[in-house]
Structure formats: C-alpha cells, structure tokens
Motif scaffolding. Structure first.
Motif, PDB file in Angstrom:
ATOM      1  N   SER A  84       0.607  -1.020   0.125  1.00  0.00           N
ATOM      2  CA  SER A  84      -0.089  -0.075  -0.339  1.00  0.00           C
ATOM      3  C   SER A  84       0.748   1.243   0.129  1.00  0.00           C
ATOM      4  CB  SER A  84      -1.116   0.185   1.292  1.00  0.00           C
ATOM      5  OG  SER A  84      -1.782  -0.707   1.050  1.00  0.00           O
ATOM      6  N   THR A  85       1.866   1.446  -0.616  1.00  0.00           N
ATOM      7  CA  THR A  85       2.560   2.950  -1.020  1.00  0.00           C
ATOM      8  C   THR A  85       2.497   2.640  -2.119  1.00  0.00           C
ATOM      9  OG1 THR A  85       5.133   1.212  -0.902  1.00  0.00           O
ATOM     10  CG2 THR A  85       4.026   2.909   1.261  1.00  0.00           C
ATOM     11  N   PHE A  86       2.968   3.795  -2.863  1.00  0.00           N
ATOM     12  CA  PHE A  86       3.469   4.252  -4.948  1.00  0.00           C
ATOM     13  C   PHE A  86       4.626   4.238  -4.672  1.00  0.00           C
ATOM     14  CE2 PHE A  86       3.775   7.615  -7.928  1.00  0.00           C
ATOM     15  CZ  PHE A  86       3.294   6.888  -8.746  1.00  0.00           C
ATOM     16  N   GLY A  87       4.692   3.448  -5.755  1.00  0.00           N
ATOM     17  CA  GLY A  87       6.004   3.259  -6.443  1.00  0.00           C
ATOM     18  C   GLY A  87       6.675   3.998  -7.333  1.00  0.00           C
ATOM     19  N   MET A  88       8.522   4.696  -7.185  1.00  0.00           N
ATOM     20  CA  MET A  88       8.948   4.823  -8.168  1.00  0.00           C
ATOM     21  C   MET A  88       9.792   4.595  -8.467  1.00  0.00           C
ATOM     22  SD  MET A  88       8.033   8.637  -6.354  1.00  0.00           S
ATOM     23  CE  MET A  88       8.640   8.196  -4.863  1.00  0.00           C
ATOM     24  N   SER A  89      11.244   4.814  -9.484  1.00  0.00           N
ATOM     25  CA  SER A  89      12.146   3.511  -9.927  1.00  0.00           C
ATOM     26  C   SER A  89      13.576   5.073 -10.267  1.00  0.00           C
ATOM     27  CB  SER A  89      11.756   2.710 -10.949  1.00  0.00           C
ATOM     28  OG  SER A  89      10.692   2.794 -11.634  1.00  0.00           O
ATOM     29  N   VAL A  90      14.597   4.301  -9.656  1.00  0.00           N
ATOM     30  CA  VAL A  90      15.638   5.320 -10.539  1.00  0.00           C
ATOM     31  C   VAL A  90      16.387   4.547 -11.130  1.00  0.00           C
ATOM     32  CG1 VAL A  90      17.930   6.128 -10.788  1.00  0.00           C
ATOM     33  CG2 VAL A  90      15.729   7.529  -9.659  1.00  0.00           C
ATOM     34  N   ILE A  91      16.751   3.869 -12.363  1.00  0.00           N
ATOM     35  CA  ILE A  91      16.869   2.595 -13.246  1.00  0.00           C
ATOM     36  C   ILE A  91      18.689   2.897 -13.333  1.00  0.00           C
ATOM     37  CG2 ILE A  91      17.374   1.159 -15.422  1.00  0.00           C
ATOM     38  CD1 ILE A  91      14.258   1.576 -15.921  1.00  0.00           C
ATOM     39  N   THR A  92      19.139   1.678 -12.779  1.00  0.00           N
ATOM     40  CA  THR A  92      20.875   2.013 -13.122  1.00  0.00           C
ATOM     41  C   THR A  92      21.324   1.465 -13.551  1.00  0.00           C
ATOM     42  OG1 THR A  92      21.326   0.117 -11.302  1.00  0.00           O
ATOM     43  CG2 THR A  92      20.928   2.598 -10.496  1.00  0.00           C
ATOM     44  N   ALA A  93      20.525   0.330 -13.729  1.00  0.00           N
ATOM     45  CA  ALA A  93      21.336  -0.964 -15.010  1.00  0.00           C
ATOM     46  C   ALA A  93      20.169  -1.684 -16.091  1.00  0.00           C
ATOM     47  CB  ALA A  93      22.207  -1.577 -14.673  1.00  0.00           C
ATOM     48  N   ILE A  94      20.282  -2.385 -16.837  1.00  0.00           N
ATOM     49  CA  ILE A  94      19.011  -2.655 -17.454  1.00  0.00           C
ATOM     50  C   ILE A  94      19.794  -4.334 -18.025  1.00  0.00           C
ATOM     51  CG2 ILE A  94      17.561  -3.169 -20.420  1.00  0.00           C
ATOM     52  CD1 ILE A  94      18.334  -0.156 -20.022  1.00  0.00           C
ATOM     53  N   THR A  95      19.134  -5.262 -16.960  1.00  0.00           N
ATOM     54  CA  THR A  95      19.670  -6.692 -17.722  1.00  0.00           C
ATOM     55  C   THR A  95      18.696  -7.265 -18.668  1.00  0.00           C
ATOM     56  OG1 THR A  95      18.274  -7.919 -16.120  1.00  0.00           O
ATOM     57  CG2 THR A  95      20.337  -6.603 -15.126  1.00  0.00           C
ATOM     58  N   ALA A  96      18.974  -8.162 -19.496  1.00  0.00           N
ATOM     59  CA  ALA A  96      18.740  -9.192 -19.840  1.00  0.00           C
ATOM     60  C   ALA A  96      19.065 -10.547 -19.687  1.00  0.00           C
ATOM     61  CB  ALA A  96      19.035  -9.252 -21.438  1.00  0.00           C
ATOM     62  N   GLN A  97      17.983 -11.349 -18.324  1.00  0.00           N
ATOM     63  CA  GLN A  97      17.247 -12.232 -17.869  1.00  0.00           C
ATOM     64  C   GLN A  97      16.122 -12.710 -17.569  1.00  0.00           C
ATOM     65  OE1 GLN A  97      18.326 -11.301 -13.340  1.00  0.00           O
ATOM     66  NE2 GLN A  97      18.457  -9.317 -13.903  1.00  0.00           N
ATOM     67  N   ASN A  98      16.720 -14.001 -17.017  1.00  0.00           N
ATOM     68  CA  ASN A  98      15.090 -14.828 -16.891  1.00  0.00           C
ATOM     69  C   ASN A  98      15.146 -15.822 -15.567  1.00  0.00           C
ATOM     70  OD1 ASN A  98      16.888 -16.544 -17.967  1.00  0.00           O
ATOM     71  ND2 ASN A  98      15.940 -16.897 -20.113  1.00  0.00           N
ATOM     72  N   THR A  99      14.576 -16.788 -15.122  1.00  0.00           N
ATOM     73  CA  THR A  99      14.772 -17.769 -13.823  1.00  0.00           C
ATOM     74  C   THR A  99      16.073 -19.172 -14.417  1.00  0.00           C
ATOM     75  OG1 THR A  99      13.578 -19.623 -15.238  1.00  0.00           O
ATOM     76  CG2 THR A  99      12.638 -17.630 -13.829  1.00  0.00           C
ATOM     77  N   SER A 136      14.370  -6.284   1.311  1.00  0.00           N
ATOM     78  CA  SER A 136      14.158  -4.714   1.924  1.00  0.00           C
ATOM     79  C   SER A 136      13.596  -4.052   0.495  1.00  0.00           C
ATOM     80  CB  SER A 136      15.532  -5.011   0.544  1.00  0.00           C
ATOM     81  OG  SER A 136      16.067  -4.709  -0.708  1.00  0.00           O
ATOM     82  N   ALA A 137      12.368  -4.136  -0.536  1.00  0.00           N
ATOM     83  CA  ALA A 137      11.275  -3.554  -0.166  1.00  0.00           C
ATOM     84  C   ALA A 137      10.705  -3.107   0.749  1.00  0.00           C
ATOM     85  CB  ALA A 137      11.340  -3.898  -1.888  1.00  0.00           C
ATOM     86  N   CYS A 138       9.833  -4.024   0.756  1.00  0.00           N
ATOM     87  CA  CYS A 138       9.175  -4.145   2.111  1.00  0.00           C
ATOM     88  C   CYS A 138       9.564  -3.037   3.129  1.00  0.00           C
ATOM     89  CB  CYS A 138       8.985  -5.742   2.377  1.00  0.00           C
ATOM     90  SG  CYS A 138       7.507  -6.433   3.138  1.00  0.00           S
ATOM     91  N   ILE A 139      10.886  -3.923   3.669  1.00  0.00           N
ATOM     92  CA  ILE A 139      11.179  -2.798   4.635  1.00  0.00           C
ATOM     93  C   ILE A 139      10.644  -1.360   4.446  1.00  0.00           C
ATOM     94  CG2 ILE A 139      12.975  -1.525   5.924  1.00  0.00           C
ATOM     95  CD1 ILE A 139      14.746  -5.008   5.990  1.00  0.00           C
ATOM     96  N   VAL A 140      11.661  -0.715   2.867  1.00  0.00           N
ATOM     97  CA  VAL A 140      10.884   0.361   2.800  1.00  0.00           C
ATOM     98  C   VAL A 140       9.450   0.946   2.872  1.00  0.00           C
ATOM     99  CG1 VAL A 140      11.323   1.660   0.625  1.00  0.00           C
ATOM    100  CG2 VAL A 140      13.787   0.105   0.728  1.00  0.00           C
ATOM    101  N   ALA A 141       8.604  -0.155   2.063  1.00  0.00           N
ATOM    102  CA  ALA A 141       7.318   0.437   2.561  1.00  0.00           C
ATOM    103  C   ALA A 141       6.875   0.220   3.606  1.00  0.00           C
ATOM    104  CB  ALA A 141       6.836  -0.268   1.594  1.00  0.00           C
ATOM    105  N   GLU A 142       7.117  -0.177   4.275  1.00  0.00           N
ATOM    106  CA  GLU A 142       6.604  -0.104   6.067  1.00  0.00           C
ATOM    107  C   GLU A 142       7.349   1.202   6.575  1.00  0.00           C
ATOM    108  OE1 GLU A 142       4.336  -2.370   7.350  1.00  0.00           O
ATOM    109  OE2 GLU A 142       4.255  -2.919   5.662  1.00  0.00           O
ATOM    110  N   LEU A 143       8.644   1.262   6.271  1.00  0.00           N
ATOM    111  CA  LEU A 143       9.088   2.569   6.759  1.00  0.00           C
ATOM    112  C   LEU A 143       8.534   4.215   6.206  1.00  0.00           C
ATOM    113  CD1 LEU A 143      12.900   1.950   6.472  1.00  0.00           C
ATOM    114  CD2 LEU A 143      11.621   2.417   8.329  1.00  0.00           C
TER     115      LEU A 143
END
Length: 267
Positions: free
Chosen positions: A31-46, A215-222
C-alpha cells in the motif's frame, strides 16, 4: 495526509522477478506508491543473466532530479549499483535531495553466479554509501565480501553485523538463507537491539528476487511511518509467505509470490 511514496534505485530485471520490477510489486502490495531510478538494464530470466547494460550517470542524475522535484520520497532502497561511478552518483543525489530512510540491499551476485557489483565498487559502497544508510540487508556471501572474512556460525553472523554497523550504517540485517542453520534465521542489530528473526526453512528453487523483495518491503513499511524493527519484522513475514506459496513460473530459479502475504493475511 500524503500517500506514502517509496523509491527504488536499482537495476531492471526483464524477467520481472527481481530488481525494480520486484520492488514496485512489493511497494504496491504494501500500500505504497512506488517510483524508480534505473541504474542498469539486464537481459535475464529464471535461468540466469544474459547481458547487463549500465545506465549513464547523467540519466541516473536526471531521474533522481525528476523524482525529487515532484514527489515526497519517504523512504528508498538501493539495489544493483554496478560500479563505483554509479554508487558515487547515487550518494551525491541522496545527499543533494536529502532523501530519508535509506535501505541498502548490497546486490553483488545473481542467483546464477553472475557478478552484479564490480570488485572495486565494494570499497566505495563501504566508505561512501553505508554511512548514509538506515539499514543494510546483506546475505551471508555479501556480508563476507563486506568484512573480508568467512561467516559460518551463529556467533560469526552476530560479530559480522557488529563490524558492518561500525562502518556507519545505523542497523544491519544479515539474512540467513545461505546458512547451515535448521531455520531460516535473520539477525538484526542496531547497536542497541540484537534480535534473531526465524522462520521454517522452505525447500524450493523459487527464490529469485528474495533479497529485492525483502528490502523493498522494509522501505514500504518505513514510508508508512513504522519503526525500523517493525518494518524488518513485517518484511520477514512478507518474504516468508512469498517463498512458501510459489507461483511456479519459469524453468530455473523462479520468482517469489508477491501477493502471497496479502492473501495469507486476508487483506
């Protein structure tokens, strides 16, 4: 009241299980609004990382500026930072825009073994980024890289957290997924509080993006105004649910289930 706004400064995962994609999904689930600053673009999968393209520091700077001039960032996380130049740019922007509640996920090695943080950048992370941090969330291999020593026992985990905390970060959470302990136990230390957070160990290959999600969940709760230890406790429960109820996507290390916690809690 302003709606809680959270920021991730990290790499993009084309497979959607880690990086900014995992972070934004987690922010939304919390229940938080998320924003992003992209530092790298990866081509990846599982199955692994196929390619990595660093974003120019000028574009990282402009992303941070655009966010700072229009949004109220209440907490942020750093994830994949690639190299020393990018780390220094992120540090400069954190200081310039006075972003609060800094959660550092020291992304160093991908699940498949691809190195995601160049060796010389580790020292810059320790000397320049850690002193700005509210909490750092390394797994055991990452903690070993930071302190320059092997970590195999419970006592060594506790001692490692204390050594890392002395580098200037307010608190440390060493994640126990790589340990040999029967439980998946994480250790929290902030100079005063010393706590183990344990959960049952789950035998599954679907753990792609666990560190990002935690770590993202910690950020949201903070961002919502919770205390650091409360935020870490919620994050522990969130990631445990995400691992416990896999969604079975991909043919390798599949992603965690970002909506499992909400469903388990009946929210």
């Amino acid at each position: 009241m302003t709606f809680p706004q959270a920021l991730t400064i990290a790499g993009s995962d084309s497979g959607g299980g880690a990086g900014i994609q995992a972070d934004i999904k987690t922010f939304q689930e919390c229940s938080t609004f998320g924003m992003s600053v992209i530092t790298a673009i990866t081509a990846q999968n599982t199955l692994g990382v196929k390619a990595v393209h660093k974003v120019p520091v000028e574009i990282i700077r402009e992303q941070c500026s655009a966010i700072a001039e229009d949004f109220e960032v209440r907490a942020l996380k750093t994830g994949m930072l690639v190299d020393a130049e990018i780390i220094r740019e992120v540090v400069r922007n954190i200081r310039l825009h006075q972003f609060p509640n800094i959660v550092i996920d020291p992304v160093m090695i991908a699940k498949g073994g691809t190195v995601l943080l160049e060796d010389e950048a580790t020292q810059v992370l320790k000397e320049e980024l850690l002193p700005l941090g509210t909490v750092i969330t390394p797994n055991i291999p990452e903690a070993e890289s930071i302190i320059g020593a092997k970590i195999t026992t419970k006592t060594e985990i506790e001692n490692a957290a204390k050594k890392i905390q002395k580098l200037g970060v307010k608190a440390v959470v060493i994640k126990g997924g790589h340990s040999q302990m029967a439980e998946a136990a994480d250790y929290f230390y902030d100079g005063e509080t010393s706590k183990w957070l344990a959960s049952a160990r789950i035998d599954t290959p679907h753990t792609h993006g666990t560190g990002c999600t935690f770590s993202a969940c910690i950020v949201a709760e903070l961002a919502k105004g919770n205390s650091l230890f409360e935020s870490v406790t919620v994050a522990k429960n969130f990631i445990t649910s995400a691992i416990k109820y896999p969604i079975g996507i991909g043919h390798g290390h599949g992603p965690t289930n970002h909506f499992a916690y909400r469903m388990e809690e009946g929210q």
